[in-house]
Design an enzyme around this catalytic site. Sequence first.
Site, mmCIF file in Angstrom:
data_model
loop_
_atom_site.group_PDB
_atom_site.id
_atom_site.type_symbol
_atom_site.label_atom_id
_atom_site.label_comp_id
_atom_site.label_asym_id
_atom_site.label_seq_id
_atom_site.Cartn_x
_atom_site.Cartn_y
_atom_site.Cartn_z
ATOM 1 N N THR A 23 0.853 -1.187 0.000
ATOM 2 C CA THR A 23 0.000 0.000 0.000
ATOM 3 C C THR A 23 0.887 1.234 0.000
ATOM 4 O O THR A 23 1.972 1.233 0.588
ATOM 5 C CB THR A 23 -1.006 -0.009 1.176
ATOM 6 O OG1 THR A 23 -2.008 0.978 0.937
ATOM 7 C CG2 THR A 23 -0.343 0.203 2.521
ATOM 8 N N CYS A 29 -3.429 7.581 7.640
ATOM 9 C CA CYS A 29 -3.942 6.210 7.568
ATOM 10 C C CYS A 29 -2.954 5.249 8.229
ATOM 11 O O CYS A 29 -1.777 5.557 8.375
ATOM 12 C CB CYS A 29 -4.146 5.800 6.116
ATOM 13 S SG CYS A 29 -5.451 6.708 5.256
ATOM 14 N N HIS A 46 -5.553 -1.199 4.775
ATOM 15 C CA HIS A 46 -5.206 0.230 4.745
ATOM 16 C C HIS A 46 -6.382 0.993 5.374
ATOM 17 O O HIS A 46 -7.381 1.265 4.710
ATOM 18 C CB HIS A 46 -4.985 0.658 3.296
ATOM 19 C CG HIS A 46 -4.537 2.071 3.122
ATOM 20 N ND1 HIS A 46 -3.559 2.411 2.233
ATOM 21 C CD2 HIS A 46 -4.932 3.234 3.698
ATOM 22 C CE1 HIS A 46 -3.386 3.730 2.254
ATOM 23 N NE2 HIS A 46 -4.209 4.246 3.141
#
Length: 162
Positions: A23, A29, A46
């Site tokens: 990711t 995040c 994620h």
Amino acid sequence: MTQLILGIGDLDAAILPETTIKTFALGSCVAVILLDPATRCVGMVHIALADSAINPEKAQTLPGYFADTAIPALLMRMREVAGATTGGGMVAKLAGGAAIISSNDVFNIGRKNIEASRKVLAALGLRVVAEDTGSNVSRTVSAEVASGQVSIHIPGLPPRTL
């Protein structure tokens, strides 16, 4: 080599050794990476926000978006991929949760995401063995199924193993 690329709110798992899950650009995040030594299954999600109560409809369609729904959904996906995931010996690694806007981030989204992820993992009996969280940097994270190695890439710095 197979790469599974995750966007915001995405989750996936793999057991094939030639697979890497990746990711990009984690700011506030958080990526939660689960490694199950019993099945050699690796999963990643994620996470964008801590609590699905702010948008239950989105949590239904994209459970990976919120920490409280993401981690149980990731475990379910790992069970689907591996056939059986008991959690015995399973460990977690965390990355992300930065204060990208400013170090005095009023909303503290990154910190809230880290805390919520830790809380859900603890409630499920999963221990965090390593993390690269906080600060004010963007991170790209990849997890190799063959080795279980998790790599963190921060712009301008050499990659590091988590």
